[in-house]
Design an enzyme around this catalytic site. Structure first.
Site, PDB file in Angstrom:
ATOM      1  N   PHE A 127     -71.908  26.335  47.060  1.00 44.14           N
ATOM      2  CA  PHE A 127     -71.631  26.952  48.350  1.00 44.14           C
ATOM      3  C   PHE A 127     -72.227  28.358  48.345  1.00 44.14           C
ATOM      4  CE2 PHE A 127     -69.144  28.929  51.709  1.00 44.14           C
ATOM      5  CZ  PHE A 127     -69.248  27.958  52.695  1.00 44.14           C
TER       6      PHE A 127
ATOM      7  N   ASP B 209     -65.058  27.862  40.361  1.00 40.90           N
ATOM      8  CA  ASP B 209     -64.665  27.875  41.766  1.00 40.90           C
ATOM      9  C   ASP B 209     -63.935  26.557  42.013  1.00 40.90           C
ATOM     10  OD1 ASP B 209     -64.545  27.439  44.531  1.00 40.90           O
ATOM     11  OD2 ASP B 209     -66.418  28.482  44.928  1.00 40.90           O
TER      12      ASP B 209
ATOM     13  N   TYR C 139     -57.029  27.198  52.206  1.00 41.10           N
ATOM     14  CA  TYR C 139     -57.084  26.632  53.559  1.00 41.10           C
ATOM     15  C   TYR C 139     -57.665  25.226  53.611  1.00 41.10           C
ATOM     16  CZ  TYR C 139     -61.826  28.626  53.249  1.00 41.10           C
ATOM     17  OH  TYR C 139     -63.095  28.977  52.839  1.00 41.10           O
ATOM     18  N   LYS C 140     -58.063  24.673  52.473  1.00 42.71           N
ATOM     19  CA  LYS C 140     -58.591  23.305  52.467  1.00 42.71           C
ATOM     20  C   LYS C 140     -57.439  22.341  52.153  1.00 42.71           C
ATOM     21  CE  LYS C 140     -63.124  25.022  50.969  1.00 42.71           C
ATOM     22  NZ  LYS C 140     -63.765  25.028  52.297  1.00 42.71           N
TER      23      LYS C 140
ATOM     24  N   ARG D 164     -70.005  14.370  55.709  1.00 41.47           N
ATOM     25  CA  ARG D 164     -68.934  14.575  54.731  1.00 41.47           C
ATOM     26  C   ARG D 164     -67.595  14.117  55.306  1.00 41.47           C
ATOM     27  NH1 ARG D 164     -68.090  20.191  52.336  1.00 41.47           N
ATOM     28  NH2 ARG D 164     -67.344  20.488  54.463  1.00 41.47           N
TER      29      ARG D 164
END
Length: 410
Positions: free
Chosen positions: A127, A197, A222-223, A369
């Site tokens: 990312f 990460d 937040y995922k 995705r």
């Protein structure tokens, strides 16, 4: 599509040990939400907890809540609650700032712990924020440099100048799960420090930072942790590194050993507190509290078992569809909790699915995705999503002009 029927999927839902958690989330009617790997769904208890902080702790108690409501201690208290989700000791995790800021802190600390070494290795397809932060940190240190590789190339780049390696536990594009303990051991055997990460793995797959002996880690909430857009991040520091000095360069007031002494010089707090910088975002941390109330009742082994079952089901239903290639590894040991499908016209296909109520997302150039969140997804949800994808591809509706305009995708 595969041979399993919707009725058989309903039977699986009937014996699902996690099925009761679905009512813990506010899911819109008529939507199959497969984007929890980007933004998790809203827990039903979150609005009330945030209201309590706004109206009672802030509105009525005002500044007294820093002590009476425990605002000062909140970063540590939440860190202790996240620690079991990442396989860490309670004193090794703290909630603060954002993933980007926390990566800046731990990467800076790693470079300080390895004087004389200047290379930071990172995955060139990670990312982008990880790449940008590594570039920014090394740009501030004379002789340091950021080198982008692929994980499979790691061993031939591990020389005596490597100070740290930064990798994502789960590839945000393909959902590939890396060998966290094996890679950590190889990096440390070369004298470097390992930074993970875990944004795309915490709350979805087992994360055992302590057992692997990882040096540092950063993650968001937040995922799969479902704490809302812009919710606070967290960082992990192995206890053996916490006595090594100030370490991180963002020496703000909240990380001072005696913040109310108002001294001109900086002295870091002991322990994980030295990685704090600024006052916490209490509203975001209130949302995190509500979500962790759910997670503390969830069996992580059951979450992983269901994640693999859901992704197995989806792969089995969609493989062979026209123009679709499964980009996610089939092996369980190499798969996170998402399935990525390649399609030459993936963007309009995803848009057509969203219009039908199946929400996934797209990453250029050709990846569709789909994230699988076991606490609120059912087997019938997965069957319905696969059926909608098959119908979109068979009908060719994605070719409609309204789906052709490229833009930001959720």
């Amino acid at each position: 599509m595969g041979m399993i029927t919707r009725e058989e999927c309903a039977a699986l839902d009937g014996v699902d040990p996690l099925a009761a958690f679905r009512k813990e989330f506010a899911l819109p009617d008529g939507v199959v939400y497969l984007d929890g790997n980007s933004l998790g769904a809203l827990p039903v208890r979150t609005p009330e907890r945030v209201r309590q902080v706004v109206e009672e702790e802030w509105g009525r108690e005002l500044i007294r809540s820093w002590n009476d409501a425990g605002w000062f201690e909140q970063p540590y208290r939440l860190g202790r609650r996240i620690a079991p989700l990442v396989g860490a000791a309670p004193q090794e995790v703290v909630v603060c700032d954002t993933t980007s800021v926390n990566l800046f802190k731990v990467l800076s600390a790693a470079l300080r712990l390895r004087p004389g070494r200047g290379t930071v290795l990172g995955d060139g397809e990670a990312f982008p924020t990880d790449l940008y932060i590594a570039e920014g940190v090394t740009g501030l240190v004379e002789g340091a440099r950021s080198v982008l590789i692929r994980p499979e190339e790691l061993d031939r780049h591990l020389d005596g100048d490597v100070a740290a390696v930064v990798l994502s536990h789960v590839d945000y594009r393909t959902g590939e799960l890396l060998d966290l303990p094996g890679i950590t051991a190889r990096v440390q055997a070369a004298g470097a420090l390992m930074i993970w990460d875990v944004c795309h793995s915490v709350g979805a797959v087992p994360v055992e930072l302590g057992a692997a002996g990882a040096d540092f880690a950063v993650g968001c909430t937040y995922k799969y942790l479902n704490c809302g857009p812009g919710s606070p991040a967290f960082l992990y520091v192995a206890e053996r590194h916490l006595a090594a000095g100030p370490l991180q360069p963002l020496s703000g007031w909240f990380g001072h050993a005696r913040p109310f002494a108002f001294e001109p010089g900086y002295e870091a707090k002991p322990g994980i507190g030295r990685f704090l910088t600024s006052s916490p975002s209490l509203l975001g941390q209130a949302a995190l509290e509500a979500s962790l109330d759910v997670w503390e009742r969830a069996d992580l082994a059951a979450v992983r078992t269901k994640s693999l079952a859901l992704t197995d089901l989806f792969i089995g239903l969609v493989e062979g569809l026209d123009g679709v290639e499964v980009a996610t590894p089939r092996e369980h040991a190499r798969r996170g909790s998402q399935v990525a499908l390649r399609h030459a016209d993936g963007y309009p296909v995803v848009q057509a699915l969203i219009e039908r109520g199946v929400i996934g997302d797209f990453r250029a150039p050709d990846l569709m995705r789909f994230g699988f969140t076991p606490l609120y997804l059912s087997y019938t949800d997965v069957w319905d999503a696969a059926r909608q994808l098959a119908e979109v591809l068979e009908s060719g509706e994605w070719r409609a002009e309204r789906f052709s305009r490229r833009g930001e995708v959720t």
